[in-house]
Design an enzyme around this catalytic site. Sequence first.
Site, PDB file in Angstrom:
ATOM      1  N   SER A 182      -9.459   2.062   2.638  1.00 54.81           N
ATOM      2  CA  SER A 182      -8.495   2.753   1.756  1.00 54.81           C
ATOM      3  C   SER A 182      -7.388   1.931   1.477  1.00 54.81           C
ATOM      4  CB  SER A 182      -7.896   3.709   2.525  1.00 54.81           C
ATOM      5  OG  SER A 182      -7.049   3.310   3.454  1.00 54.81           O
TER       6      SER A 182
ATOM      7  N   LYS B 292       1.007  -1.143   0.074  1.00 54.42           N
ATOM      8  CA  LYS B 292      -0.076   0.051  -0.071  1.00 54.42           C
ATOM      9  C   LYS B 292       0.750   1.173  -0.112  1.00 54.42           C
ATOM     10  CE  LYS B 292      -4.067   1.998   2.558  1.00 54.42           C
ATOM     11  NZ  LYS B 292      -4.887   1.811   3.798  1.00 54.42           N
TER      12      LYS B 292
ATOM     13  N   SER C  87     -10.090   0.082   7.083  1.00 53.08           N
ATOM     14  CA  SER C  87      -9.599  -0.163   5.746  1.00 53.08           C
ATOM     15  C   SER C  87      -8.951  -1.373   5.181  1.00 53.08           C
ATOM     16  CB  SER C  87      -8.602   1.169   5.777  1.00 53.08           C
ATOM     17  OG  SER C  87      -9.244   2.452   5.706  1.00 53.08           O
TER      18      SER C  87
END
Length: 559
Positions: free
Chosen positions: A246, A174, A270
């Site tokens: 996210s 990420k 997330s």
Amino acid sequence: MAVLSAAGATYFGKADAVGAQTPATPAAGAPPLPATPAPAPLALGNGEPLASQFQPWPGGTGALLERLVRERGVAAFARAPHVPPAWSGTMPAEDEDLAFLPAHRLSALLRARKLTSTRLTEIYLARLQRLNPTLNCVVTLLETQALAEARKADTEIAAGRYRGPLHGVPYGLKDLFSTRGIRTTWGVPDFKDRVIDEDAEIVVRLRDAGAVLVAKLSTGIFAQNDQWFGGRTNNPWNLSQGSSGSSAGPSSAVAAGCVAFAIGTETQGSIVSPAIRCGITALRPTFGRVSRFGGMVLAWSHDRVGPMCRTAEDCAMVFSVLHGVDEKDPSTVTTPFRFDRRVDLTRLRVGVDPDAPKELVEKLRALGLAPREIGPRPSVPGVGGGNLGVESAAAMDAYVQRKAKETGLDLAALPPTPVPTPQASADNPMAPADWNPRFVNGRVPRAFDVLQVQRRRQVLVRQWGDFMRDLDMFIGGPSADVSANAQTGHPCVVFPYAFGVPPSRPSGARVPNDPPPPVLQPQPVCATIVGGLYNDDLILAVAHRFQEATDFHARRPAL
């Protein structure tokens, strides 16, 4: 969601080391010296940790460690190796079949030298290049670096220098973790070309384990939803739908067979939400089990790092490398993690929410589980997300001050009521934008009120401790207790339990003239098991037993 970063100077400009000075004493009879101005406060960036640390164990970390020593001795702090089962049978011949193999099966092939890391890395790089225009999950593709790391892994494995089960396994990260010499954008237009010249702790641990980083994957702007400066990241099963966030890129890339595993983060949903949206398996670990050093801070007392994979054993294999104390992240603690793929379900104390998926419960019952019904979880009025907003505002203060100067906002004259957060629309598809009112609103609450929220939060932690006292875990309903566990720090595992059209979740009244929601096609449908604190290994073991008896996790999207 987001995580703890390295020194704030790395991100928002170097902090000045300002210290108090002792004023000179005037000679007797001489006029007094002019007053020395007080030194300016030390400038802070995004990453400097708080002096106080959130402790999820109701009695505090000291009580937890003392209990571990009393029950298990110093062996409680020794890292248990994860050894995947050896490969047997014929290796798949097709690239796509290899791409969708679970990471622990790829690990077995690599160790047996039936497959090279170079070939596997080339497969994933080709899939990322081919599918990214559809998925929009890649921020930075690392072709040259990845192939060099893969060739090194092949050389070491051939020479007998095997580093462990992640050696030669390609993964995605990420894009809110720093990586030396590679841009780290946080999904934000202002940072799309920024390079933070250091490695996050998890990057170091994965590299030392021999894993091959093939791509930095998308995160929503400042770790919100699935919208980043490159657009929306999509769900591979239903391309009309975003991948949620996210951890948008990690969930999309894993579901599409573009990486063997990925690393995501969570502050409040997330990891859980995108894993559910894309139908994959993921672990939101107990708070404090994985270092967050080198990642974007959103909230020091909430942020967590976890693996996003195809199977529960994959998650266990990756987590066995990631977890443990890091002195650069003072929230971290080492506790036992021993994944038991043959766990005896008859001996576990498992609660079942009335809204838990019946298919999952019945299958586990057939495997030996004796579930017990549970009622509502504890809640404490006045906890909510108030402290989260304040932590986010403090973490992003340097950025907010910079943007305030650019926009002419007087931060000393903020209204006492929150500024409305812009909503995404056809005219404003990137909202909430990089200049985000949520980082301004957190500056308004009084310190007194913030402390009172934290005291109520501790009451909630103790009540959850009482609730879980006679449970090893429970199978939750659709909401997965995300909001409560953001406050309490409990772990959960997300994994597919069925295949069909995913249930829709109400999102408020539809705005007139807006298009109706897209018609969704069948895909893996996920459930959630919430564990007692530090029972990460147990919940993964239960999910593994279910996956041994089913194939929902092995389905592939048509891309």
